[in-house]
Design an enzyme around this catalytic site. Structure first.
Site, PDB file in Angstrom:
ATOM      1  N   LYS A   1       1.075  -0.669  -0.066  1.00 51.70           N
ATOM      2  CA  LYS A   1       0.011   0.380  -0.252  1.00 51.70           C
ATOM      3  C   LYS A   1       0.309   1.100   0.142  1.00 51.70           C
ATOM      4  O   LYS A   1       0.428   2.434  -0.920  1.00 51.70           O
ATOM      5  CB  LYS A   1      -0.987  -0.084   1.286  1.00 51.70           C
ATOM      6  CG  LYS A   1      -2.140   0.560   1.253  1.00 51.70           C
ATOM      7  CD  LYS A   1      -3.083   0.797   2.211  1.00 51.70           C
ATOM      8  CE  LYS A   1      -2.122   0.402   3.863  1.00 51.70           C
ATOM      9  NZ  LYS A   1      -2.763   0.851   4.525  1.00 51.70           N
TER      10      LYS A   1
ATOM     11  N   ARG B   1     -12.352   3.736   9.375  1.00 54.27           N
ATOM     12  CA  ARG B   1     -12.103   1.713   9.795  1.00 54.27           C
ATOM     13  C   ARG B   1     -13.941   1.945  10.445  1.00 54.27           C
ATOM     14  O   ARG B   1     -13.870   0.534  10.755  1.00 54.27           O
ATOM     15  CB  ARG B   1     -11.543   2.154  11.299  1.00 54.27           C
ATOM     16  CG  ARG B   1      -9.770   2.023  10.853  1.00 54.27           C
ATOM     17  CD  ARG B   1      -8.532   1.648  12.075  1.00 54.27           C
ATOM     18  NE  ARG B   1      -7.585   1.283  10.735  1.00 54.27           N
ATOM     19  CZ  ARG B   1      -6.670   2.411  11.400  1.00 54.27           C
ATOM     20  NH1 ARG B   1      -6.487   2.725  12.824  1.00 54.27           N
ATOM     21  NH2 ARG B   1      -5.406   1.906  10.593  1.00 54.27           N
TER      22      ARG B   1
ATOM     23  N   ARG C   1      12.200 -11.743   4.088  1.00 49.63           N
ATOM     24  CA  ARG C   1      13.053 -10.868   4.366  1.00 49.63           C
ATOM     25  C   ARG C   1      14.156 -10.725   4.933  1.00 49.63           C
ATOM     26  O   ARG C   1      14.242 -10.521   6.496  1.00 49.63           O
ATOM     27  CB  ARG C   1      12.284  -9.382   4.766  1.00 49.63           C
ATOM     28  CG  ARG C   1      10.970  -9.053   3.544  1.00 49.63           C
ATOM     29  CD  ARG C   1       9.907  -7.512   3.347  1.00 49.63           C
ATOM     30  NE  ARG C   1       9.871  -7.439   4.785  1.00 49.63           N
ATOM     31  CZ  ARG C   1       8.412  -6.321   5.160  1.00 49.63           C
ATOM     32  NH1 ARG C   1       8.053  -5.774   3.757  1.00 49.63           N
ATOM     33  NH2 ARG C   1       8.568  -6.781   6.322  1.00 49.63           N
TER      34      ARG C   1
ATOM     35  N   ARG D   1      13.744  -7.690  10.911  1.00 46.85           N
ATOM     36  CA  ARG D   1      13.180  -7.185  11.827  1.00 46.85           C
ATOM     37  C   ARG D   1      12.883  -7.978  12.400  1.00 46.85           C
ATOM     38  O   ARG D   1      12.093  -9.033  12.193  1.00 46.85           O
ATOM     39  CB  ARG D   1      12.599  -6.136  10.836  1.00 46.85           C
ATOM     40  CG  ARG D   1      12.486  -5.190   9.973  1.00 46.85           C
ATOM     41  CD  ARG D   1      11.585  -3.896   9.203  1.00 46.85           C
ATOM     42  NE  ARG D   1      10.573  -4.722  10.165  1.00 46.85           N
ATOM     43  CZ  ARG D   1       9.303  -3.584   9.648  1.00 46.85           C
ATOM     44  NH1 ARG D   1       9.240  -2.992   8.418  1.00 46.85           N
ATOM     45  NH2 ARG D   1       7.415  -3.579  10.410  1.00 46.85           N
TER      46      ARG D   1
ATOM     47  N   ARG E   1      -1.451  -8.996  12.036  1.00 49.29           N
ATOM     48  CA  ARG E   1      -1.515  -7.769  11.760  1.00 49.29           C
ATOM     49  C   ARG E   1      -3.058  -7.879  10.483  1.00 49.29           C
ATOM     50  O   ARG E   1      -3.616  -7.007  10.225  1.00 49.29           O
ATOM     51  CB  ARG E   1      -0.750  -7.101  11.042  1.00 49.29           C
ATOM     52  CG  ARG E   1       0.579  -6.935  12.602  1.00 49.29           C
ATOM     53  CD  ARG E   1       1.885  -5.696  11.509  1.00 49.29           C
ATOM     54  NE  ARG E   1       2.425  -6.244  10.357  1.00 49.29           N
ATOM     55  CZ  ARG E   1       3.617  -6.784  10.470  1.00 49.29           C
ATOM     56  NH1 ARG E   1       4.504  -6.515  11.508  1.00 49.29           N
ATOM     57  NH2 ARG E   1       4.524  -6.539   9.342  1.00 49.29           N
TER      58      ARG E   1
END
Length: 218
Positions: free
Chosen positions: A13, A88, A127, A161, A172
């Site tokens: 996004k 939301r 990643r 991370r 999430r």
């Protein structure tokens, strides 16, 4: 052109919003960023928000709407706005309609980047980056040419991370579904929702979004 951009964390996004800002002069309106900016600038709504936050309370819909209204009054939003993280709830969706209508604008599209959850978990958890220069790599899609050596700077140190783990990513995702579930039916009923393949190459996703905004979809 005013759009809502939807998609779970890792769907790309932010990348697409940046591209639309650069190529079309649109402005990404992220409620968190705007709230901090309004507090820092000491706008009338920012002062209210600061008092609420300092009291340890949640900022009300009224304050959030006020901050969005103040931001929409700035000239740089005239070429279009990308709403990120708002609305939301059904009440916020109603407020957004009013905010836009009061300024002679309307919501044009709600664009959702659709992803395959398992594939997205793999994309995010694989990643890693060079600790020295920040070059990005991936366990499955982009390993260094020489194992253990950064292609760019030759460093042998890499890092990941801490929140790029499967459990965090799935949490999430669940939060995203819970937050978008109340508003999607509202916009579906109005025929505003468009979906693109968030798992496609970045340029392909960009082309799909451009086709929607230019009325060339299908």
């Amino acid at each position: 052109m005013n759009i809502i951009l939807l998609g779970p964390p890792g769907a790309g996004k932010g990348t697409q919003a940046s591209r639309l800002e650069h190529e079309r002069g649109m402005v990404q309106l992220s409620t968190g960023d705007m709230l901090r900016a309004a507090v820092k600038a000491g706008t009338p709504t920012g002062i209210k928000a600061k008092a609420v936050m300092e009291a340890g309370q949640l900022v009300s819909d009224e304050i959030v709407s006020g901050i969005i209204g103040e931001r929409l009054d700035m000239e740089d939003t005239l070429k279009g706005a990308i709403f990120d993280g708002y609305p939301r709830t059904a009440a916020q969706a109603e407020s957004l309609d009013t905010l836009l209508a009061d300024r002679g604008r309307k919501l044009d599209y709600v664009v959702e980047l659709v992803v395959d959850e398992d594939a997205l978990v793999e994309r995010i958890t694989g990643r890693f980056t060079c600790a020295q220069c920040g070059e990005g790599y991936h366990d499955s899609f982009k390993q260094p040419k020489v194992a253990g050596t950064c292609d760019v700077c030759g460093s042998h140190e890499f890092k990941r991370r801490p929140d790029d783990n499967a459990e965090t990513v799935r949490t999430r995702m669940a939060e995203y579904r819970a937050k978008t579930a109340p508003i999607l039916p509202i916009y579906e009923a109005r025929g505003l929702v468009r979906r693109v393949d968030g798992m496609a190459d970045i340029d392909v996703v960009g082309s799909q979004i451009d086709a929607i905004l230019d009325g060339r979809e299908g």
